[in-house]
Design a protein around this motif. Structure first.
Motif, short mmCIF file in Angstrom:
data_model
loop_
_atom_site.label_atom_id
_atom_site.label_comp_id
_atom_site.label_asym_id
_atom_site.label_seq_id
_atom_site.Cartn_x
_atom_site.Cartn_y
_atom_site.Cartn_z
N VAL A 1 37.30 39.00 12.90
CA VAL A 1 36.45 38.19 12.03
C VAL A 1 35.41 39.13 11.44
N GLU B 1 33.88 30.46 9.59
CA GLU B 1 35.20 31.00 9.96
C GLU B 1 35.81 30.20 11.11
N LEU B 2 35.00 29.81 12.09
CA LEU B 2 35.48 28.97 13.19
C LEU B 2 35.97 27.63 12.65
N MET C 1 36.31 31.21 19.54
CA MET C 1 37.48 31.38 18.67
C MET C 1 38.65 31.95 19.47
N SER C 2 38.36 32.90 20.33
CA SER C 2 39.40 33.51 21.17
C SER C 2 40.04 32.46 22.08
N THR D 1 30.46 32.61 19.54
CA THR D 1 31.39 32.11 18.52
C THR D 1 32.71 32.87 18.59
N GLY D 2 32.63 34.19 18.72
CA GLY D 2 33.85 34.99 18.86
C GLY D 2 34.64 34.61 20.10
N VAL E 1 39.43 27.73 11.50
CA VAL E 1 40.35 27.70 12.64
C VAL E 1 40.51 26.27 13.15
N TYR F 1 43.01 38.95 16.28
CA TYR F 1 42.24 38.57 15.10
C TYR F 1 40.99 39.43 15.00
N THR G 1 38.54 35.89 8.22
CA THR G 1 39.27 36.01 9.48
C THR G 1 40.65 36.56 9.18
N VAL H 1 39.93 37.98 19.87
CA VAL H 1 39.20 37.90 18.60
C VAL H 1 38.05 38.88 18.67
N LEU I 1 42.18 30.02 19.85
CA LEU I 1 43.38 30.66 19.30
C LEU I 1 44.32 31.20 20.38
#
Length: 189
Positions: A73, A91-92, A39-40, A35-36, A95, A71, A63, A47, A43
């Motif tokens: 999280v 949180e995702l 997100m990276s 997930t991290g 985003v 970022y 976040t 992250v 974005l």
């Protein structure tokens, strides 16, 4: 969800699940790590996911965007990786839905109310921008759907697809399932 049609939501979920690229044998812990990374990728920035004890606070994740464009999280440190995954997917979802990240601020007063939190987390709480109730609901609905899609087994996906099919398509699918391709059990015409 208010902002997305059902079709748009499902398309978005398809794209995100594909981006995760998790094998069926993946654990919830591996999905949290991924997930991290996702997100990276989305974005276009670094992250970092941090698990923290979040007691007596009104949320389980946040976040934060730093001035340097990175970022962090924050996610509640739960014994259950499934629970952590749900928080991270929420949180995702913020985003994915273009909701603004939490703004950080400096306040020494918040330390009095949250002495158990790391200094940075306390400052985040002090400056937290509150997502509108509609945004929170929208993010929660998308996160729930992503969690469902990422954790369901392949055979459950096939059953769900059949439930959405029309009765005629279901009859055809059931008929084909009883008669394997190239087999001797082909129906006669």
């Amino acid at each position: 969800m208010n902002g997305l049609s059902r079709r748009a939501r499902e398309t978005l979920c398809d794209e995100v699940v594909q981006r995760f690229g998790l094998p069926p044998s993946a654990t919830h812990r591996e999905a949290c790590r991924r997930t991290g990374e996702v997100m990276s990728e989305i974005l276009g920035a670094q992250v970092e996911v941090r698990f923290a004890s979040l007691r007596n606070v009104p949320f389980s994740g946040a976040t934060v965007r730093h001035a340097d464009g990175t970022y962090v999280v924050y996610c509640a440190k739960s014994r259950s990786w499934y629970h952590r995954l749900g928080i991270l997917l929420h949180e995702l979802a913020h985003v994915l839905l273009d909701h603004p990240p939490v703004a950080s601020a400096d306040s020494s007063a918040v330390r009095l109310f949250t002495p158990h939190l790391p200094g940075k987390m306390a400052r985040i709480i002090a400056g937290r921008t509150v997502h509108a109730e509609a945004q929170e609901r929208e993010a929660e609905e998308l996160a729930d759907r992503l969690l469902e899609r990422l954790t369901e087994r392949p055979e459950e996906r096939e059953d769900a697809a059949l439930l959405d099919a029309t009765p005629r398509v279901m009859r055809i699918a059931q008929g084909l399932a009883r008669h394997p391709a190239g087999g001797k059990d082909r129906p006669r015409r």
